[in-house]
Structure formats: C-alpha cells, structure tokens
Motif scaffolding. Structure first.
Motif, PDB file in Angstrom:
ATOM      1  N   ASP A 152       0.838  -1.201   0.000  1.00 37.24           N
ATOM      2  CA  ASP A 152       0.000   0.000   0.000  1.00 37.24           C
ATOM      3  C   ASP A 152       0.872   1.249   0.000  1.00 37.24           C
ATOM      4  N   GLU A 153       0.306   2.336  -0.507  1.00 31.39           N
ATOM      5  CA  GLU A 153       1.010   3.611  -0.437  1.00 31.39           C
ATOM      6  C   GLU A 153       1.107   4.057   1.021  1.00 31.39           C
ATOM      7  N   THR A 197       5.169   2.487  -4.240  1.00 30.02           N
ATOM      8  CA  THR A 197       5.145   1.305  -3.380  1.00 30.02           C
ATOM      9  C   THR A 197       6.326   0.380  -3.641  1.00 30.02           C
TER      10      THR A 197
END
Length: 452
Positions: A140-141, A148
């Motif tokens: 996930d960011e 990422t």
C-alpha cells in the motif's frame, strides 16, 4: 541498449508501481490491460505508460522483448500470455522479477496473515528517517513515499512485504517463496483467503514452507504469542537463528499510548492497540538485525503515523471520533475492535464491519467471526444485498455466526448512514471496518454529519 519489458495486466496496484520503477531505471516499458482504475490510470498517463486502448493485443508480443511480467488479474488463456509462451520469452511474476533484481542485496521479507503492511511501513519509516540506503516493496502507499516499490542498483538491502497469494496465473506458489529471504518475519497465522486455501492446514502449509526454505545462517523472526507460529518457530533448524518476540511494553494514559523502553522512558506514539505493540516489537527486531540501534529506532518510531485505513482517524470533534480500518478477516476484526475499546474505555464504541471478501461471505468460513465484535458496545454487520443473492448465506446465518447480542445487520448504504446518524447522540467512538467501500458510502459526508 536498455531492456524492453512488457507488462500483462499493467493496471494493477503492484504492477503499475513496478512498471514506473523500471521506467525510472531506464527500461523500455509497454503494457496492456482490459481495465485500469484510479490511481493507476492517472499515474500511468503521467509517465506515458497508459495503453492507447484497453484490451489484449498479442501483436504487442514480439521477440524484440527481453521479458514479460504477468499480473494475477490476467488469466491462463490471456492471448498475450499465450503468445509469449509460444515465442519462448522469459516470463516473470512480479515477485520473481523483484528477486531477479535483488539477488545481490540482503533480502528482508515481512509475512503473516495480519500486520505485515504496518511492520513493513514501520521499518521503511525508520530507515528513511535515518537516511539509510534501501530498496523496498510494500502493498500500500504510505506517508513519505511516492511509490510502493523502489529498485536501484546501489541499495545493499531490500525490505519486502511478502504475501501468501498465488504469484501469477501460471504459478500457484505464494509470492513470498520467490524472494528467498535472508531475514524473514512472520507476524501471525490466522486462516484467510479460503477461495485459495480451502482448509486451515493448506493455509498453514504456506508459512511452514517459508520457514523451511530459509537458507543456512538465515534469521526467522516470529510472534511468540501466536500458537501456530510458535510451533513453526521451534521446529528443529540448528542452521538458522530464530528470534521470537511479544508485544512491546506500553501503557495508555488519558487516551495516549506510550512505549516503555528498557530504561523506563515513555515515548508517545501516534498508533495504538496490542496488535500494533506487537508490530512495533517485530519491526524493532528486524531493524536491530540490519544495523539500526534501539535508540535510533525509538527516535524514529514516535513520528510514525500508521498506514492509510489501518486504524486511521477520519474525524474528531472532542466528543465523538471516527476511525476506519482495513480489517476484514476475523483475527484483524477482533484485534482492531479490542484496540479501539481499550484506547477509549470510558466511551461507548459502535463497530461496523462490512462482509466484502469471498472468504467473509462463505458460509463455511463465517463461524470464524464468532466473538470478534465482543469488545464493541454496539455492533453492525453490513453487506450489499445484491452481493448476497449470489452466495449461499442468509441474514440468519450471519446473526448466528457472530453471536453478538443486539447485532444490527444492514444491507444498503442508506440504512447504514441513517443508523450511524441516529447513534451520534448516544455513541462516542465509531469504527468502520472493511476492505471495500460499504457500497460506495460517502465517508467524508457521513463524517461531517456524524462528528461535526
């Protein structure tokens, strides 16, 4: 001459990030997909990698390509994949490719049914805080990172979030087995992904394989409080180092969580919950093994804000507070609900869970949720009425499985919104848990009305 790589299913979250990272390294990148959503679409377009049209085009697959990276959203009968196989081109899943790019690096893999994204993010935060040189892959960011994935020729270490999903349409092995880690952390095992691993034993086998594949002189770090992990961790492997960990000592004072160091110092955190204290302990153990001292870790971890949708505070007005969390599997739901209640013992907690994944809507799996909402003063289970029409479960099955007195079961966003607003004068803490969107619930609007 730069290598030419084609991505089959370039629009995926992992795939488009890898495509951007390789383009940044000088590769010639092309890609195809039959559906591309935001934010992948905008990011690909910004870097001139968005396909001219959606669909699969076998004519793009030629012997001029140096390799193919195929994503899980493609299928075995994908025409581009078939063409690549016919031409005998090198075909990689993205974990295979990341391994190829990191063979000369120290590889650290964070695995487990829960907590792996947060532990990985903690390690990345600490490394970046101290300006260390490292590569990474995370699912996930996270705050402070614009992608990422990062792959460079110079970084001596790579930190990888490793999941147990299949690697590609033609490779059913879990992704984490491809990385061949020098250091592996397993955060916990709780049955998940029933559509892939229909039995508990099949699911556990994947993590046993990861532990057994550790190279000589490897380091296996594991949560000692997890019964299954403790069994795996204590298996006879004298040629590797095994390091168990438990939740880091902490205390809650007036709604603020503090880490307690060995010297008795109390450090304020921006995260909370027993599961997060385990995550802190796991991240600290890994950092110690890659050259970060305890003092350096503690200095950095106080500014760690957590990961989006992992106990993320959406709104607060002093009287009421709204959190959202990605929790969807039973172990995550229970841990998250208990964490919020412990943090706010003097407030009334309303917990809302959306049944969204294939596992959570499977009648065989549903009983795993029994007692998971026990810590909440009031609880709601939500599912989209259109979705359940295709499943073999009923409202009565859900009520029986959760076994929660006065459990509310709602099936559309209008009723959910009305119920939440009805409770704003009686409840003080609201927790929304889902890996979906509650059928498109406008969380910003709801939070304004609910909190303000």
């Amino acid at each position: 001459m730069p290598q030419a790589i084609h991505f089959i299913s370039v629009g995926g979250s992992a795939m488009h990030n890898l495509a951007l990272a390789l383009q940044h390294q000088g590769y010639i990148i092309t890609g195809s997909d039959n559906q591309i959503y935001e934010p992948s679409r905008t990011r690909l377009k910004q870097h001139s990698l968005l396909p001219d049209e959606l669909g699969w085009f076998p004519e793009k697959i030629t012997t001029d390509l140096d390799g193919i990276i195929v994503g899980m959203h493609a299928h075995k009968d994908n025409p581009e994949l078939i063409k690549a196989l016919e031409l005998g081109l090198p075909i990689y899943s993205y974990p295979e490719f990341i391994y190829q790019q990191s063979q000369q690096k120290q590889r650290v893999v964070i695995a487990g049914s829960h907590g792996k994204t947060t532990i990985t993010a903690m390690i990345l935060h600490v490394m970046a805080y101290h300006k260390r040189l490292f590569d990474y892959w995370i699912g996930d960011e996270i705050d402070g990172f614009d992608a990422t994935v990062k792959l460079t020729p110079d970084a001596p270490v790579i930190i990888i979030e490793g999941d147990e999903y299949a690697s590609s349409p033609i490779d059913a092995r879990p992704k984490f087995l491809h990385y061949q880690p020098h250091i592996a952390l397993i955060s916990g095992i709780a049955w998940d992904h029933i559509n892939i691993y229909p039995t508990w034993d099949q699911y556990v086998d994947q993590f046993e394989s990861l532990a057994e594949a550790m190279p000589k002189a490897g380091i296996l770090i594991f949560d000692e409080s997890d019964d299954m992990l403790d069994v795996i961790g204590q298996k006879d492997r004298p040629d590797i180092t095994k390091i168990p960990y438990v939740a880091h000592p902490s205390e809650i004072v007036n709604g603020q969580t503090y880490l307690i160091t060995k010297q008795g110092h109390k450090l304020p955190l921006q995260i909370f919950g027993d599961h997060n204290m385990k995550n802190v302990s796991g991240a600290l153990t890994v950092c110690n093994r890659i050259g970060v001292t305890e003092d350096q870790f503690y200095e950095a971890i106080t500014s760690f804000k957590g990961v989006a949708q992992r106990l993320e505070k959406v709104a607060e007005n002093g009287l009421r507070i709204l959190y959202r969390d990605f929790a969807h599997s039973p172990a995550k739901v229970e841990a998250t609900t208990e964490a919020v209640k412990r943090q706010y013992l003097d407030r009334k907690l309303l917990a809302v869970l959306e049944l969204y994944t294939l596992s959570s809507l499977n009648k065989v799996f549903l009983d795993q949720y029994r007692g998971t909402l026990e810590a909440a003063d009031e609880a709601v289970v939500y599912f989209d009425a259109k979705t359940i029409q295709n499943m073999s479960i009923s409202v009565e099955d859900i009520a029986e499985a959760f076994d929660k007195p006065n459990l509310q079961i709602l099936t559309n966003t209008e009723d959910l919104t009305a119920y939440l607003l009805q409770k704003r004068n009686s409840d003080q803490v609201f927790l929304l848990m889902s890996s979906g969107t509650f059928s498109g619930l406008n969380l910003n609007e709801v939070s304004k009305e609910l909190i303000q």
